[in-house]
Design a protein around this motif. Structure first.
Motif, PDB file in Angstrom:
ATOM      1  N   LYS A  22      58.741   9.398  25.497  1.00 32.09           N
ATOM      2  CA  LYS A  22      57.916  10.181  24.566  1.00 32.09           C
ATOM      3  C   LYS A  22      58.254   9.835  23.110  1.00 32.09           C
ATOM      4  CE  LYS A  22      56.994  14.256  27.394  1.00 32.09           C
ATOM      5  NZ  LYS A  22      57.313  15.675  27.594  1.00 32.09           N
ATOM      6  N   LEU A  23      59.541   9.624  22.832  1.00 35.41           N
ATOM      7  CA  LEU A  23      59.963   9.278  21.470  1.00 35.41           C
ATOM      8  C   LEU A  23      59.402   7.912  21.069  1.00 35.41           C
ATOM      9  CD1 LEU A  23      63.656  10.520  21.538  1.00 35.41           C
ATOM     10  CD2 LEU A  23      61.774  11.508  20.246  1.00 35.41           C
ATOM     11  N   ARG A  24      59.397   6.967  22.013  1.00 37.00           N
ATOM     12  CA  ARG A  24      58.828   5.637  21.751  1.00 37.00           C
ATOM     13  C   ARG A  24      57.349   5.759  21.386  1.00 37.00           C
ATOM     14  NH1 ARG A  24      60.826   3.022  26.974  1.00 37.00           N
ATOM     15  NH2 ARG A  24      62.998   2.655  26.487  1.00 37.00           N
ATOM     16  N   ILE A  25      56.620   6.549  22.178  1.00 41.16           N
ATOM     17  CA  ILE A  25      55.182   6.735  21.958  1.00 41.16           C
ATOM     18  C   ILE A  25      54.935   7.375  20.589  1.00 41.16           C
ATOM     19  CG2 ILE A  25      53.142   8.006  22.753  1.00 41.16           C
ATOM     20  CD1 ILE A  25      54.290   7.618  25.649  1.00 41.16           C
ATOM     21  N   ALA A  26      55.721   8.412  20.260  1.00 35.61           N
ATOM     22  CA  ALA A  26      55.563   9.112  18.971  1.00 35.61           C
ATOM     23  C   ALA A  26      55.815   8.154  17.812  1.00 35.61           C
ATOM     24  CB  ALA A  26      56.504  10.301  18.902  1.00 35.61           C
ATOM     25  N   LYS A  27      56.816   7.267  17.954  1.00 34.42           N
ATOM     26  CA  LYS A  27      57.127   6.297  16.901  1.00 34.42           C
ATOM     27  C   LYS A  27      55.987   5.301  16.721  1.00 34.42           C
ATOM     28  CE  LYS A  27      62.054   5.552  16.235  1.00 34.42           C
ATOM     29  NZ  LYS A  27      63.167   4.644  16.470  1.00 34.42           N
ATOM     30  N   LYS A  28      55.408   4.838  17.829  1.00 33.28           N
ATOM     31  CA  LYS A  28      54.308   3.864  17.765  1.00 33.28           C
ATOM     32  C   LYS A  28      53.078   4.469  17.100  1.00 33.28           C
ATOM     33  CE  LYS A  28      55.281   0.813  21.657  1.00 33.28           C
ATOM     34  NZ  LYS A  28      54.950   0.497  23.048  1.00 33.28           N
ATOM     35  N   GLN A  29      52.797   5.732  17.385  1.00 36.79           N
ATOM     36  CA  GLN A  29      51.598   6.375  16.851  1.00 36.79           C
ATOM     37  C   GLN A  29      51.724   6.745  15.377  1.00 36.79           C
ATOM     38  OE1 GLN A  29      50.948   9.629  19.551  1.00 36.79           O
ATOM     39  NE2 GLN A  29      49.850   8.356  21.040  1.00 36.79           N
TER      40      GLN A  29
ATOM     41  N   GLU B  47      55.970   6.594   7.710  1.00 39.01           N
ATOM     42  CA  GLU B  47      55.844   8.042   7.891  1.00 39.01           C
ATOM     43  C   GLU B  47      56.801   8.510   8.988  1.00 39.01           C
ATOM     44  OE1 GLU B  47      53.474  10.368   6.452  1.00 39.01           O
ATOM     45  OE2 GLU B  47      53.220   8.770   4.977  1.00 39.01           O
ATOM     46  N   ARG B  48      57.126   9.805   8.942  1.00 41.71           N
ATOM     47  CA  ARG B  48      57.941  10.387  10.016  1.00 41.71           C
ATOM     48  C   ARG B  48      57.069  10.604  11.243  1.00 41.71           C
ATOM     49  NH1 ARG B  48      61.500  15.451   7.973  1.00 41.71           N
ATOM     50  NH2 ARG B  48      61.123  15.963  10.136  1.00 41.71           N
ATOM     51  N   PRO B  49      57.592  10.248  12.422  1.00 45.66           N
ATOM     52  CA  PRO B  49      56.792  10.486  13.637  1.00 45.66           C
ATOM     53  C   PRO B  49      56.701  11.980  13.948  1.00 45.66           C
ATOM     54  CG  PRO B  49      58.930   9.536  14.183  1.00 45.66           C
ATOM     55  CD  PRO B  49      58.842   9.574  12.693  1.00 45.66           C
ATOM     56  N   ASP B  50      55.728  12.345  14.784  1.00 43.63           N
ATOM     57  CA  ASP B  50      55.584  13.737  15.198  1.00 43.63           C
ATOM     58  C   ASP B  50      56.817  14.160  15.990  1.00 43.63           C
ATOM     59  OD1 ASP B  50      53.093  13.910  14.047  1.00 43.63           O
ATOM     60  OD2 ASP B  50      52.031  13.392  15.898  1.00 43.63           O
ATOM     61  N   ALA B  51      57.132  15.448  15.931  1.00 42.41           N
ATOM     62  CA  ALA B  51      58.295  15.968  16.657  1.00 42.41           C
ATOM     63  C   ALA B  51      57.998  16.000  18.150  1.00 42.41           C
ATOM     64  CB  ALA B  51      58.648  17.358  16.173  1.00 42.41           C
ATOM     65  N   VAL B  52      58.995  15.658  18.935  1.00 46.77           N
ATOM     66  CA  VAL B  52      58.902  15.740  20.389  1.00 46.77           C
ATOM     67  C   VAL B  52      59.818  16.885  20.801  1.00 46.77           C
ATOM     68  CG1 VAL B  52      59.357  14.558  22.549  1.00 46.77           C
ATOM     69  CG2 VAL B  52      58.459  13.277  20.615  1.00 46.77           C
ATOM     70  N   ARG B  53      59.239  17.917  21.434  1.00 48.10           N
ATOM     71  CA  ARG B  53      60.030  19.088  21.820  1.00 48.10           C
ATOM     72  C   ARG B  53      60.774  18.833  23.119  1.00 48.10           C
ATOM     73  NH1 ARG B  53      56.603  24.480  21.300  1.00 48.10           N
ATOM     74  NH2 ARG B  53      57.002  24.874  19.108  1.00 48.10           N
TER      75      ARG B  53
END
Length: 143
Positions: free
Chosen positions: A57-64, A69-75
């Motif tokens: 999930k962290l990989r996906i958030a970083k790619k998007q 910019e800061r990636p979206d938070a992953v809970r």
């Protein structure tokens, strides 16, 4: 003869003598050798499905995230997840039992647990006695 202003050099971050770029290039086995005993044991016993899902999930958030910019938070509830170099720059919402505390992963956090950065209790402010305090502890002398 005016002296040219000195360029400011920043200390390069190293984890146990290895720079970040090399840490990112390392395989899991080489990286685990640098970790303390508890973390080494954890990785040798294998990462569980939930831990791998979090990294994915962290990989996906970083790619998007747009560049710079800061990636979206992953809970996550995984307070026992050990921070690995791949997670650097990510934003994780770590559950403390009540809310998700946003934690931005920095290089200094490698090898630590996510839970260390999300406090589970409200620190006690030792101040004036409140409601329910005994009569003796509530006593305030007159001038």
């Amino acid at each position: 003869m005016a002296d040219a202003p000195k360029k400011r050099t920043f200390k390069r971050f190293t984890y146990r003598g290895v720079e970040i770029e090399k840490l990112l290039d390392m395989g899991t086995d080489e990286l685990v050798e640098l970790f303390p005993a508890r973390a080494r044991r954890r990785f040798q016993r294998g990462l569980k499905r939930k831990s791998l899902a979090l990294i994915k999930k962290l990989r996906i958030a970083k790619k998007q995230a747009p560049h710079g910019e800061r990636p979206d938070a992953v809970r996550t509830h995984l307070r026992n997840m050990i921070i690995v170099p791949e997670m650097i720059g990510s934003v994780v919402g770590v559950y403390n039992g009540k809310t998700f505390n946003q934690v931005e992963i920095k290089p200094e956090m490698i090898g630590h647990y996510l839970g260390e950065f999300s406090i589970t209790y409200k620190p006690v402010g030792h101040g004036r006695p409140g409601i329910g305090a005994s009569t003796s502890s509530r006593f305030i002398p007159l001038k």
